[in-house]
Design a protein around this motif. Structure first.
Motif, mmCIF file in Angstrom:
data_model
loop_
_atom_site.group_PDB
_atom_site.id
_atom_site.type_symbol
_atom_site.label_atom_id
_atom_site.label_comp_id
_atom_site.label_asym_id
_atom_site.label_seq_id
_atom_site.Cartn_x
_atom_site.Cartn_y
_atom_site.Cartn_z
ATOM 1 N N VAL A 140 79.834 23.198 110.350
ATOM 2 C CA VAL A 140 80.015 23.208 108.886
ATOM 3 C C VAL A 140 79.951 24.651 108.397
ATOM 4 O O VAL A 140 80.753 25.088 107.582
ATOM 5 N N LYS A 141 79.001 25.385 108.946
ATOM 6 C CA LYS A 141 78.827 26.781 108.550
ATOM 7 C C LYS A 141 80.081 27.583 108.884
ATOM 8 O O LYS A 141 80.571 28.369 108.090
ATOM 9 N N GLU A 142 80.585 27.368 110.100
ATOM 10 C CA GLU A 142 81.732 28.161 110.574
ATOM 11 C C GLU A 142 83.059 27.713 109.971
ATOM 12 O O GLU A 142 83.984 28.499 109.864
ATOM 13 N N ALA A 143 83.142 26.416 109.607
ATOM 14 C CA ALA A 143 84.437 25.873 109.174
ATOM 15 C C ALA A 143 84.889 26.506 107.861
ATOM 16 O O ALA A 143 84.074 26.906 107.029
ATOM 17 N N ASP A 144 86.205 26.597 107.712
ATOM 18 C CA ASP A 144 86.758 27.123 106.461
ATOM 19 C C ASP A 144 87.021 25.979 105.489
ATOM 20 O O ASP A 144 87.093 26.174 104.291
ATOM 21 N N PHE A 145 87.207 24.772 106.059
ATOM 22 C CA PHE A 145 87.577 23.633 105.239
ATOM 23 C C PHE A 145 86.934 22.376 105.834
ATOM 24 O O PHE A 145 86.882 22.223 107.048
ATOM 25 N N ILE A 146 86.426 21.502 104.957
ATOM 26 C CA ILE A 146 85.717 20.312 105.456
ATOM 27 C C ILE A 146 86.444 19.035 105.031
ATOM 28 O O ILE A 146 86.865 18.899 103.880
ATOM 29 N N LEU A 147 86.570 18.113 105.978
ATOM 30 C CA LEU A 147 86.992 16.758 105.632
ATOM 31 C C LEU A 147 85.724 15.914 105.649
ATOM 32 O O LEU A 147 85.173 15.627 106.717
ATOM 33 N N PHE A 148 85.221 15.578 104.463
ATOM 34 C CA PHE A 148 83.976 14.809 104.368
ATOM 35 C C PHE A 148 84.324 13.326 104.351
ATOM 36 O O PHE A 148 85.031 12.842 103.463
ATOM 37 N N LEU A 149 83.814 12.633 105.354
ATOM 38 C CA LEU A 149 84.215 11.237 105.561
ATOM 39 C C LEU A 149 83.031 10.303 105.317
ATOM 40 O O LEU A 149 81.925 10.587 105.779
ATOM 41 N N TYR A 150 83.279 9.201 104.593
ATOM 42 C CA TYR A 150 82.244 8.158 104.531
ATOM 43 C C TYR A 150 82.903 6.789 104.616
ATOM 44 O O TYR A 150 84.121 6.659 104.576
ATOM 45 N N ASP A 151 82.052 5.774 104.764
ATOM 46 C CA ASP A 151 82.542 4.416 105.011
ATOM 47 C C ASP A 151 82.762 3.710 103.668
ATOM 48 O O ASP A 151 81.806 3.514 102.903
ATOM 49 N N ALA A 152 84.003 3.338 103.385
ATOM 50 C CA ALA A 152 84.347 2.747 102.091
ATOM 51 C C ALA A 152 83.638 1.411 101.885
ATOM 52 O O ALA A 152 83.277 1.050 100.762
ATOM 53 N N LYS A 153 83.423 0.673 102.979
ATOM 54 C CA LYS A 153 82.807 -0.661 102.843
ATOM 55 C C LYS A 153 81.323 -0.519 102.469
ATOM 56 O O LYS A 153 80.833 -1.223 101.586
ATOM 57 N N GLU A 154 80.661 0.443 103.110
ATOM 58 C CA GLU A 154 79.228 0.633 102.828
ATOM 59 C C GLU A 154 78.979 1.406 101.536
ATOM 60 O O GLU A 154 77.881 1.383 100.996
ATOM 61 N N GLU B 270 75.771 17.120 100.000
ATOM 62 C CA GLU B 270 75.061 18.295 99.454
ATOM 63 C C GLU B 270 75.271 19.513 100.364
ATOM 64 O O GLU B 270 75.413 20.627 99.900
ATOM 65 N N ILE B 271 75.290 19.271 101.702
ATOM 66 C CA ILE B 271 75.436 20.383 102.653
ATOM 67 C C ILE B 271 76.832 21.004 102.557
ATOM 68 O O ILE B 271 77.010 22.202 102.681
ATOM 69 N N ILE B 272 77.839 20.143 102.319
ATOM 70 C CA ILE B 272 79.223 20.653 102.404
ATOM 71 C C ILE B 272 79.863 20.979 101.053
ATOM 72 O O ILE B 272 80.905 21.620 101.000
ATOM 73 N N LYS B 273 79.239 20.523 99.966
ATOM 74 C CA LYS B 273 79.966 20.521 98.681
ATOM 75 C C LYS B 273 80.411 21.909 98.198
ATOM 76 O O LYS B 273 81.374 22.016 97.452
ATOM 77 N N ASN B 274 79.738 22.946 98.654
ATOM 78 C CA ASN B 274 80.143 24.272 98.176
ATOM 79 C C ASN B 274 81.252 24.909 98.997
ATOM 80 O O ASN B 274 81.687 26.020 98.716
ATOM 81 N N LYS B 275 81.685 24.196 100.025
ATOM 82 C CA LYS B 275 82.811 24.690 100.827
ATOM 83 C C LYS B 275 84.080 23.986 100.339
ATOM 84 O O LYS B 275 84.002 22.858 99.831
ATOM 85 N N PRO B 276 85.243 24.596 100.551
ATOM 86 C CA PRO B 276 86.468 23.873 100.218
ATOM 87 C C PRO B 276 86.495 22.564 101.024
ATOM 88 O O PRO B 276 86.229 22.586 102.219
ATOM 89 N N HIS B 277 86.749 21.443 100.346
ATOM 90 C CA HIS B 277 86.661 20.163 101.067
ATOM 91 C C HIS B 277 87.538 19.088 100.450
ATOM 92 O O HIS B 277 88.014 19.246 99.318
ATOM 93 N N LEU B 278 87.731 18.011 101.200
ATOM 94 C CA LEU B 278 88.334 16.801 100.660
ATOM 95 C C LEU B 278 87.345 15.671 100.916
ATOM 96 O O LEU B 278 86.700 15.636 101.970
ATOM 97 N N VAL B 279 87.222 14.751 99.943
ATOM 98 C CA VAL B 279 86.354 13.587 100.141
ATOM 99 C C VAL B 279 87.242 12.421 100.573
ATOM 100 O O VAL B 279 88.259 12.114 99.937
ATOM 101 N N ILE B 280 86.867 11.779 101.668
ATOM 102 C CA ILE B 280 87.696 10.700 102.214
ATOM 103 C C ILE B 280 86.844 9.452 102.427
ATOM 104 O O ILE B 280 85.797 9.511 103.071
ATOM 105 N N ALA B 281 87.307 8.340 101.862
ATOM 106 C CA ALA B 281 86.640 7.062 102.121
ATOM 107 C C ALA B 281 87.465 6.340 103.178
ATOM 108 O O ALA B 281 88.626 5.978 102.931
ATOM 109 N N ASN B 282 86.864 6.142 104.353
ATOM 110 C CA ASN B 282 87.584 5.486 105.458
ATOM 111 C C ASN B 282 87.248 3.988 105.486
ATOM 112 O O ASN B 282 86.345 3.534 104.811
#
Ligand code: GDP
Length: 447
Positions: free
Chosen positions: A295-309, A320-332
């Motif tokens: 996460v520290k090294e990455a330039d861009f984050i794909l933040f994934l969580y479970d849509a059902k849960e 909270e850890i990733i939110k200040n990096k460029p990211h996309l939020v994905i519900a899988n």
């Protein structure tokens, strides 16, 4: 006049080993012409004049070739150089190389031709490093940028900064050595000079991030709790079964990386699920550490969580850890979540099972990354050069501080001198053998 250092004569195959139109064997050193004459049926090798003939081993004809003879110092290495262009077959080039070795050359080490070019002052160190960058460039864009450094763009800028600093250093020394004849420079002058030099160094360091991205491509990390579908997404994006997919939480135990074509060079990183608590065995624990590192090294984050849960407490902590990096939020796993409620804005809904939403995700990712990736940057630097610049800057900060406190100019001079030395390391005017060997060990043989 250039002083040409004396070395043994070396030879290597300079083209990749494989079948191709042409293969090149390069010989460099003062025995080059002598060796060439022994293995060629041509007796007159005129420097700068291309000639044609046969490589022969006694009465055996080895190959019909083109010869490019160069006399020192007008060659790549600054030494006498013979380049033999033969037919590009693995065994043809090997046979010719063996003949050169049998007749007095020794096999070249990695990067030895370029190292000699540096030692013979044909290139400075930043240009030698640009040669390696150019060869290993992952994108055509980075190759163009590296060629700029090869032409001396960085070297020129460093020289400008060094010249300015040298002038300041000379004025300090003159004031110290001849106090009766030369007045010490005013502190206000020193403060202005140091501030300006720091600004100039910063103008190069400001390009470091873009430079790193252009060099390595952008690093995209898939991050989320165990079992939310990170490996499945990794596979879907790459279209291969690189990561192991299972329904047992915590199966992606180490970090898996693959290159991804997003129009720009990108590396996709599948991380072990980040999980703060619970029963974590040792291997997975290491994986989780790696994830945080990724996460520290990455330039861009794909933040994934479970849509059902839905967004769980753990998901929120990871966010909270990733939110200040460029990211996309994905519900899988949207295929399992009929009553999905969007909890974070701009959530992209996907299912790696049914492939729903994957196209949209790919497009969004591409657009984000293109916006985020620099087309070019004024200065390309590597980690070694950035480190030298940072050290130089630190010395200048100390000098600035001392000038503001109107400390003795002898003391200020020590920091100015050390700032200069760090800059000279970039271009290789001061460099120790270990650093030098380390640089050229990364080169390929034949370069
Ligand atoms: P990771 O631990 O986050 O890497 O998760 P995996 O990719 O290993 O997936 C965990 C489990 O979820 C596996 O059984 C997958 O088949 C399943 N899974 C992943 N994506 C989806 C999806 O979109 N829909 C459904 N129904 N199952 C999925």
């Amino acid at each position: 006049m250039n002083i040409i250092q004396e070395f043994e004569t070396i030879a290597a195959i300079s083209t990749p080993l494989g079948t191709g139109g042409v293969g090149v064997i390069r010989i460099s050193g003062d025995k080059s012409f002598e060796i060439a004459k022994k293995i060629l049926d041509i007796k007159n090798l005129t420097p700068g004049k291309i000639c044609h003939g046969w490589v022969v081993d006694g009465n055996t004809k080895i190959d019909e070739v083109i010869i490019l003879p160069f006399k020192n110092p007008n060659s790549y290495t600054g030494e006498d150089v013979i380049e033999i262009q033969c037919h590009g077959g693995v065994n043809v080039v090997k046979n010719i190389l063996d003949l050169t070795l049998k007749n007095g050359a020794r096999i070249a080490e990695r990067g030895e031709f370029t190292k000699r070019a540096f030692l013979n002052k044909k290139l400075d160190l930043s240009q030698a490093e640009a040669v390696d960058d150019l060869i290993h460039a992952k994108t055509s864009n980075f190759a163009i940028q590296s060629a700029r450094n090869l032409s001396g763009v960085l070297a020129k800028k460093i020289k400008e900064i060094k010249d300015g600093l040298f002038e300041t250093a000379s004025r300090i020394v003159a004031g110290i050595d001849f106090p009766e004849d030369v007045p010490e420079p005013e502190y206000s002058y020193l403060i202005e000079r140091f501030n300006n030099t720091i600004k100039e160094i910063d103008s190069i360091l400001d390009c470091a991030k873009s430079s790193d991205i252009l060099r390595q491509g952008i690093k995209v990390a898939i991050v989320g709790r165990p079992n939310v579908g990170k490996s499945s997404l990794f596979n879907a994006l790459l279209n291969i079964d690189r990561a192991i997919v299972t329904d047992i939480a915590g199966t992606t135990r180490d970090v898996i990386k693959e290159s991804l074509d997003l129009g720009v060079a990108a590396t996709l990183i599948d991380t072990a699920g980040i999980r703060e608590e619970g029963n974590i065995d040792k291997v997975e624990e290491i994986g989780i550490e790696y994830s945080k590192q990724s996460v520290k090294e990455a330039d861009f984050i794909l933040f994934l969580y479970d849509a059902k849960e839905g967004l769980t407490k753990d998901d929120k902590e990871i966010f909270e850890i990733i939110k200040n990096k460029p990211h996309l939020v994905i519900a899988n796993k949207i295929d399992l979540a009929n009553d999905f409620m969007e909890e974070l804005s701009n959530t992209i809904k996907i299912s790696t099972t049914t492939k729903e939403g994957l196209k949209l995700l790919q497009e969004t990712l591409k657009n984000n990354i293109c916006n985020f990736t620099p087309e070019e940057t004024e200065f390309i630097t590597n980690k070694r050069q950035q480190h030298c610049l940072e050290r130089s800057r630190e010395s200048l900060e100390r000098a600035l501080h001392a000038a503001k406190a109107e400390e003795l100019q002898d003391m200020i001079y020590i920091d100015v001198k050390s700032a200069l030395l760090s800059l000279e390391e970039i271009t290789g005017e001061v460099i120790n053998d270990d650093i030098l060997n380390n640089i050229f060990d990364h080169f390929c043989i034949g370069k």
